[in-house]
Motif scaffolding. Structure first.
Motif, short mmCIF file in Angstrom:
data_model
loop_
_atom_site.label_atom_id
_atom_site.label_comp_id
_atom_site.label_asym_id
_atom_site.label_seq_id
_atom_site.Cartn_x
_atom_site.Cartn_y
_atom_site.Cartn_z
N SER A 59 51.16 46.36 23.01
CA SER A 59 51.40 47.21 24.17
C SER A 59 50.53 46.71 25.31
N ARG A 60 51.07 46.75 26.49
CA ARG A 60 50.36 46.25 27.64
C ARG A 60 49.22 47.22 27.95
N PRO A 61 48.01 46.71 28.22
CA PRO A 61 46.90 47.61 28.53
C PRO A 61 47.14 48.31 29.86
N ALA A 62 46.49 49.45 30.02
CA ALA A 62 46.62 50.22 31.25
C ALA A 62 46.01 49.44 32.40
N PRO A 63 46.59 49.53 33.59
CA PRO A 63 46.03 48.80 34.73
C PRO A 63 44.67 49.38 35.10
N VAL A 64 43.79 48.51 35.53
CA VAL A 64 42.43 48.91 35.90
C VAL A 64 42.29 48.77 37.40
N TYR A 65 41.79 49.82 38.06
CA TYR A 65 41.60 49.79 39.50
C TYR A 65 40.12 49.88 39.79
#
Length: 122
Positions: A59-65
């Protein structure tokens, strides 16, 4: 040559039992099971529990801002001096001594007046 019916029935039941035994072994999918014959009668035990590891899932990791740092502002240091405080000089020790003597004199007069007033009243 003729076989007695009991032998034929015994052979037929053995063949069916062996076929069932081999058919069940193929359908267990790697589990083990056993039949206990040491006890009087036949005891069939349950197979051991089997754990199947699930297939790996990506699963693609959550985007980090990352919030940018606030801008830096340089300014000369500011100093705040407290407001000046002025104290009014209090009474000197001679004045306080005189006030105390005056208070004692008034107390004495009050008591004397009360005492004389009480004597006149009786």
């Amino acid at each position: 040559m003729t076989f007695p019916r009991t032998v034929l029935k015994l052979a037929l039941s053995g063949t069916i039992a062996a076929g069932a035994l081999f058919g069940v072994a193929a359908a267990t999918a790697g589990t083990s099971w056993s039949i206990g014959v040491s006890l009087p009668g036949v005891a069939v035990s349950e197979p051991a529990p089997v754990y199947y590891e699930p297939a790996p899932v990506y699963s693609r990791p959550a985007p980090v801002y990352y919030q940018p740092a606030p801008p830096v502002r340089y300014q000369p240091p500011s100093y705040v001096a407290p407001a000046p405080v002025y104290y009014e000089p209090g009474p000197s020790w001679e004045e306080r001594r005189a006030e105390r003597r005056e208070w004692r004199r008034r107390e004495w007069e009050r008591r004397e007046h009360y005492r004389h007033y009480r004597e006149d009243r009786d």
